[in-house]
Motif scaffolding. Structure first.
Motif, PDB file in Angstrom:
ATOM      1  N   LEU A  17      -4.637  -6.027   1.080  1.00  0.00           N
ATOM      2  CA  LEU A  17      -4.755  -5.003   0.040  1.00  0.00           C
ATOM      3  C   LEU A  17      -3.793  -3.846   0.306  1.00  0.00           C
ATOM      4  O   LEU A  17      -3.148  -3.336  -0.619  1.00  0.00           O
ATOM      5  N   ILE A  18      -3.677  -3.443   1.557  1.00  0.00           N
ATOM      6  CA  ILE A  18      -2.736  -2.382   1.918  1.00  0.00           C
ATOM      7  C   ILE A  18      -1.308  -2.813   1.622  1.00  0.00           C
ATOM      8  O   ILE A  18      -0.518  -2.050   1.053  1.00  0.00           O
ATOM      9  N   ASP A  19      -0.958  -4.041   1.978  1.00  0.00           N
ATOM     10  CA  ASP A  19       0.385  -4.557   1.693  1.00  0.00           C
ATOM     11  C   ASP A  19       0.660  -4.562   0.188  1.00  0.00           C
ATOM     12  O   ASP A  19       1.743  -4.169  -0.259  1.00  0.00           O
ATOM     13  N   MET A  20      -0.327  -5.008  -0.589  1.00  0.00           N
ATOM     14  CA  MET A  20      -0.173  -5.039  -2.052  1.00  0.00           C
ATOM     15  C   MET A  20       0.013  -3.627  -2.608  1.00  0.00           C
ATOM     16  O   MET A  20       0.867  -3.395  -3.476  1.00  0.00           O
ATOM     17  N   SER A  21      -0.795  -2.686  -2.116  1.00  0.00           N
ATOM     18  CA  SER A  21      -0.703  -1.321  -2.633  1.00  0.00           C
ATOM     19  C   SER A  21       0.611  -0.658  -2.208  1.00  0.00           C
ATOM     20  O   SER A  21       1.221   0.067  -2.998  1.00  0.00           O
ATOM     21  N   ASN A  22       1.056  -0.919  -0.984  1.00  0.00           N
ATOM     22  CA  ASN A  22       2.333  -0.353  -0.544  1.00  0.00           C
ATOM     23  C   ASN A  22       3.496  -0.880  -1.376  1.00  0.00           C
ATOM     24  O   ASN A  22       4.407  -0.128  -1.724  1.00  0.00           O
ATOM     25  N   GLU A  23       3.456  -2.152  -1.684  1.00  0.00           N
ATOM     26  CA  GLU A  23       4.507  -2.728  -2.531  1.00  0.00           C
ATOM     27  C   GLU A  23       4.487  -2.076  -3.913  1.00  0.00           C
ATOM     28  O   GLU A  23       5.533  -1.700  -4.457  1.00  0.00           O
ATOM     29  N   ALA A  24       3.300  -1.916  -4.472  1.00  0.00           N
ATOM     30  CA  ALA A  24       3.171  -1.265  -5.783  1.00  0.00           C
ATOM     31  C   ALA A  24       3.625   0.191  -5.700  1.00  0.00           C
ATOM     32  O   ALA A  24       4.264   0.701  -6.624  1.00  0.00           O
ATOM     33  N   PHE A  34      -5.697   4.533  -3.911  1.00  0.00           N
ATOM     34  CA  PHE A  34      -6.353   3.637  -2.952  1.00  0.00           C
ATOM     35  C   PHE A  34      -7.678   4.289  -2.576  1.00  0.00           C
ATOM     36  O   PHE A  34      -7.703   5.380  -1.999  1.00  0.00           O
ATOM     37  N   ILE A  35      -8.795   3.637  -2.899  1.00  0.00           N
ATOM     38  CA  ILE A  35     -10.127   4.152  -2.611  1.00  0.00           C
ATOM     39  C   ILE A  35     -10.700   3.359  -1.446  1.00  0.00           C
ATOM     40  O   ILE A  35     -10.699   2.135  -1.454  1.00  0.00           O
ATOM     41  N   ASP A  36     -11.215   4.087  -0.445  1.00  0.00           N
ATOM     42  CA  ASP A  36     -11.758   3.444   0.750  1.00  0.00           C
ATOM     43  C   ASP A  36     -13.037   4.157   1.170  1.00  0.00           C
ATOM     44  O   ASP A  36     -13.286   5.295   0.762  1.00  0.00           O
ATOM     45  N   ASP A  37     -13.833   3.499   1.997  1.00  0.00           N
ATOM     46  CA  ASP A  37     -15.096   4.079   2.446  1.00  0.00           C
ATOM     47  C   ASP A  37     -14.943   4.896   3.733  1.00  0.00           C
ATOM     48  O   ASP A  37     -15.918   5.415   4.264  1.00  0.00           O
ATOM     49  N   ASP A  38     -13.738   5.012   4.243  1.00  0.00           N
ATOM     50  CA  ASP A  38     -13.432   5.867   5.387  1.00  0.00           C
ATOM     51  C   ASP A  38     -11.940   6.167   5.353  1.00  0.00           C
ATOM     52  O   ASP A  38     -11.236   5.716   4.467  1.00  0.00           O
ATOM     53  N   ASN A  39     -11.455   6.926   6.325  1.00  0.00           N
ATOM     54  CA  ASN A  39     -10.030   7.294   6.295  1.00  0.00           C
ATOM     55  C   ASN A  39      -9.172   6.552   7.319  1.00  0.00           C
ATOM     56  O   ASN A  39      -8.058   6.969   7.604  1.00  0.00           O
ATOM     57  N   ARG A  40      -9.681   5.451   7.865  1.00  0.00           N
ATOM     58  CA  ARG A  40      -8.942   4.686   8.886  1.00  0.00           C
ATOM     59  C   ARG A  40      -7.540   4.290   8.456  1.00  0.00           C
ATOM     60  O   ARG A  40      -6.625   4.268   9.261  1.00  0.00           O
ATOM     61  N   HIS A  41      -7.383   3.929   7.199  1.00  0.00           N
ATOM     62  CA  HIS A  41      -6.109   3.346   6.753  1.00  0.00           C
ATOM     63  C   HIS A  41      -5.233   4.327   5.978  1.00  0.00           C
ATOM     64  O   HIS A  41      -4.222   3.926   5.404  1.00  0.00           O
ATOM     65  N   ILE A  84      -9.339  -0.783  -4.397  1.00  0.00           N
ATOM     66  CA  ILE A  84     -10.645  -0.435  -3.849  1.00  0.00           C
ATOM     67  C   ILE A  84     -10.898  -1.335  -2.643  1.00  0.00           C
ATOM     68  O   ILE A  84     -11.023  -2.547  -2.795  1.00  0.00           O
ATOM     69  N   ASP A  85     -10.958  -0.726  -1.467  1.00  0.00           N
ATOM     70  CA  ASP A  85     -11.180  -1.507  -0.250  1.00  0.00           C
ATOM     71  C   ASP A  85     -12.657  -1.462   0.127  1.00  0.00           C
ATOM     72  O   ASP A  85     -13.216  -0.397   0.352  1.00  0.00           O
ATOM     73  N   GLY A  86     -13.280  -2.617   0.186  1.00  0.00           N
ATOM     74  CA  GLY A  86     -14.669  -2.718   0.628  1.00  0.00           C
ATOM     75  C   GLY A  86     -15.669  -2.222  -0.401  1.00  0.00           C
ATOM     76  O   GLY A  86     -16.449  -1.319  -0.119  1.00  0.00           O
ATOM     77  N   LEU A  87     -15.645  -2.816  -1.575  1.00  0.00           N
ATOM     78  CA  LEU A  87     -16.571  -2.396  -2.632  1.00  0.00           C
ATOM     79  C   LEU A  87     -18.006  -2.373  -2.143  1.00  0.00           C
ATOM     80  O   LEU A  87     -18.748  -1.431  -2.403  1.00  0.00           O
ATOM     81  N   PHE A 117      -7.178  -2.923 -11.607  1.00  0.00           N
ATOM     82  CA  PHE A 117      -8.079  -2.702 -10.483  1.00  0.00           C
ATOM     83  C   PHE A 117      -8.005  -3.904  -9.551  1.00  0.00           C
ATOM     84  O   PHE A 117      -8.197  -5.040 -10.001  1.00  0.00           O
ATOM     85  N   ILE A 118      -7.725  -3.645  -8.288  1.00  0.00           N
ATOM     86  CA  ILE A 118      -7.656  -4.698  -7.288  1.00  0.00           C
ATOM     87  C   ILE A 118      -8.603  -4.278  -6.159  1.00  0.00           C
ATOM     88  O   ILE A 118      -8.512  -3.155  -5.664  1.00  0.00           O
ATOM     89  N   MET A 119      -9.526  -5.148  -5.781  1.00  0.00           N
ATOM     90  CA  MET A 119     -10.542  -4.752  -4.806  1.00  0.00           C
ATOM     91  C   MET A 119     -10.849  -5.857  -3.821  1.00  0.00           C
ATOM     92  O   MET A 119     -10.553  -7.027  -4.079  1.00  0.00           O
ATOM     93  N   THR A 120     -11.450  -5.443  -2.708  1.00  0.00           N
ATOM     94  CA  THR A 120     -11.932  -6.407  -1.734  1.00  0.00           C
ATOM     95  C   THR A 120     -13.452  -6.370  -1.699  1.00  0.00           C
ATOM     96  O   THR A 120     -14.066  -5.319  -1.892  1.00  0.00           O
ATOM     97  N   ILE A 121     -14.026  -7.545  -1.476  1.00  0.00           N
ATOM     98  CA  ILE A 121     -15.466  -7.687  -1.304  1.00  0.00           C
ATOM     99  C   ILE A 121     -15.683  -8.585  -0.097  1.00  0.00           C
ATOM    100  O   ILE A 121     -15.123  -9.684  -0.021  1.00  0.00           O
TER     101      ILE A 121
END
Length: 138
Positions: A17-24, A34-41, A84-87, A117-121
């Motif tokens: 997802l990070i690779d896809m978003s960086n390319e975009a 980029f929405i995430d549940d923490d700030n690690r990335h 959206i990382d980790g819905l 919208f591109i997300m991970t589950i």
């Protein structure tokens, strides 16, 4: 357009997802979120990408998260893609019916606002409701 990356924890969904978003972020004329549940990335993302950490917000269900997304869109009419990382980490209590309803509402919003919208589950692909399998990225 809605796209979902699904798989068990540790299968590389976030990296993809990070690779896809960086390319975009490099190629897009519009804005990327980029929405995430923490700030690690946060620092793994291209500088053009707006990072949103949901930690400080009370997101109890999918309706609240949908409103959260609408709030982001209301502030910036130039958003082209929202990642959206980790819905299931952002919205902790979501049944399959809730997930299906959320994706349906997101699909309508995607068409209305012209946003992808591109997300991970984190879930076994086989346990994903059949109605959502058409959104899967292989």
């Amino acid at each position: 357009m809605i796209q979902i990356l699904v798989g068990e924890k540790g299968e590389g969904k976030t990296k993809r997802l990070i690779d896809m978003s960086n390319e975009a972020g490099k190629l897009s004329d519009g804005h990327i979120v980029f929405i995430d549940d923490d700030n690690r990335h946060m620092y793994d993302l291209h500088y053009n990408i707006r990072f949103v950490d949901t930690t400080g917000f009370v997101i109890e269900d999918q309706r609240i998260f949908f409103g959260f997304i609408c709030g982001i869109l209301s502030q910036d009419g130039d958003i082209e893609k929202i990642y959206i990382d980790g819905l299931n980490n952002i919205v902790k209590y979501m049944t399959d019916d809730d997930l299906f309803a959320f994706i349906n509402e997101l699909e309508k919003l995607s068409q209305k606002a012209n946003v992808d919208f591109i997300m991970t589950i984190s879930r076994d692909k086989e346990k994903l409701p059949e109605a959502l399998k058409s959104y899967l990225i292989s």
